[in-house]
Design a protein around this motif. Structure first.
Motif, mmCIF file in Angstrom:
data_model
loop_
_atom_site.group_PDB
_atom_site.id
_atom_site.type_symbol
_atom_site.label_atom_id
_atom_site.label_comp_id
_atom_site.label_asym_id
_atom_site.label_seq_id
_atom_site.Cartn_x
_atom_site.Cartn_y
_atom_site.Cartn_z
ATOM 1 N N TYR A 192 46.503 55.654 -9.003
ATOM 2 C CA TYR A 192 47.039 54.562 -8.190
ATOM 3 C C TYR A 192 48.559 54.650 -8.110
ATOM 4 C CZ TYR A 192 48.661 49.963 -6.860
ATOM 5 O OH TYR A 192 49.328 48.936 -6.244
ATOM 6 N N THR A 252 39.044 49.614 -7.542
ATOM 7 C CA THR A 252 40.382 49.151 -7.869
ATOM 8 C C THR A 252 40.770 48.009 -6.949
ATOM 9 O OG1 THR A 252 41.046 51.354 -8.595
ATOM 10 C CG2 THR A 252 42.804 49.863 -7.990
ATOM 11 N N TRP A 282 47.154 45.165 -11.239
ATOM 12 C CA TRP A 282 46.169 46.200 -10.932
ATOM 13 C C TRP A 282 44.938 45.946 -11.802
ATOM 14 C CZ3 TRP A 282 43.893 49.879 -14.085
ATOM 15 C CH2 TRP A 282 43.205 50.906 -13.439
ATOM 16 N N SER A 309 50.593 55.393 -4.750
ATOM 17 C CA SER A 309 51.061 54.102 -4.260
ATOM 18 C C SER A 309 52.331 54.215 -3.438
ATOM 19 C CB SER A 309 51.326 53.167 -5.441
ATOM 20 O OG SER A 309 51.806 51.930 -4.985
ATOM 21 N N PHE A 338 44.463 54.428 -13.087
ATOM 22 C CA PHE A 338 45.780 53.806 -12.925
ATOM 23 C C PHE A 338 46.832 54.853 -12.573
ATOM 24 C CE2 PHE A 338 49.840 52.188 -14.668
ATOM 25 C CZ PHE A 338 50.009 51.124 -13.792
ATOM 26 N N HIS A 372 51.953 41.820 -9.360
ATOM 27 C CA HIS A 372 51.317 43.019 -8.810
ATOM 28 C C HIS A 372 50.345 43.470 -9.903
ATOM 29 C CE1 HIS A 372 51.584 46.617 -6.056
ATOM 30 N NE2 HIS A 372 50.906 47.115 -7.075
ATOM 31 N N VAL A 405 44.188 45.110 -6.329
ATOM 32 C CA VAL A 405 45.547 44.707 -6.682
ATOM 33 C C VAL A 405 45.717 43.260 -6.245
ATOM 34 C CG1 VAL A 405 48.010 45.116 -6.347
ATOM 35 C CG2 VAL A 405 46.436 47.046 -6.481
#
Length: 181
Positions: free
Chosen positions: A118, A13, A64, A122, A115, A62, A15
């Motif tokens: 995340y 992953t 991802w 987060s 996701f 932002h 970002v």
């Protein structure tokens, strides 16, 4: 003889938050959309970058991304507020329809799971607004209490205009054809 070792690519992953990240991701993004069966025009690089240029000035990108080796297999373009209350919202919110993660064919469940993890882990945001997610998307299953009232409604249309006209009453069909002239 010892155990066999396999070279398996583990998805990673990333970002992207810099101002030029949308342009940097353009080739991979376009290729991903071409191989994502559920991608809509509102998830294309062209739509998202244009939307952000005109409506995202007070936000930070932002974006991802999930990669397997050098291949982009999942993408969720988000934007982060700059105010004291950090929030994440799907880029394109408002005039777009479905704004869920874009996933390469066969990777939909894996992209949704990564996701969701995340988002849950987060610390980048205190508020996450994902209200333009289809209720039947793989992502919705990771947030079962979040989507009953916040779904993106879609209308399945016939394959052609003529087929659509056949679904209408005779008088409405007449009116539509008369307006086409």
């Amino acid at each position: 003889m010892g155990p066999r070792s396999y070279n398996v690519e583990v998805p990673r992953t990333s970002v992207f938050r810099n101002a030029g990240c949308l342009d940097e991701l353009r080739p991979s993004w376009q290729e991903l959309v071409d191989h994502a069966p559920t991608a809509s025009p509102f998830q294309t690089w062209e739509w998202q970058s244009t939307w952000f240029k005109h409506f995202g000035q007070a936000k930070r990108p932002h974006v991802w991304a999930l990669c397997e080796g050098d291949d982009l297999i999942g993408l969720m373009p988000l934007m982060e507020s700059k105010g004291p209350w950090k929030s994440l919202r799907a880029m394109g919110s408002g005039p777009s329809d479905v704004l869920q993660p874009i996933a390469r064919a066969g990777y939909e469940a894996a992209v949704a799971a990564e996701f969701a993890e995340y988002i849950k882990a987060s610390e980048a945001s205190r508020l996450v607004d994902l209200h333009q997610i289809r209720a039947d998307s793989p992502l919705a299953s990771h947030f079962p209490d979040a989507f009953p009232q916040a779904t993106c409604l879609l209308l399945d249309l016939p394959s052609s205009y003529e087929a659509f006209l056949q679904t209408l009453s005779k008088s409405l069909r007449y009116d539509c054809r008369r307006m086409d002239k």
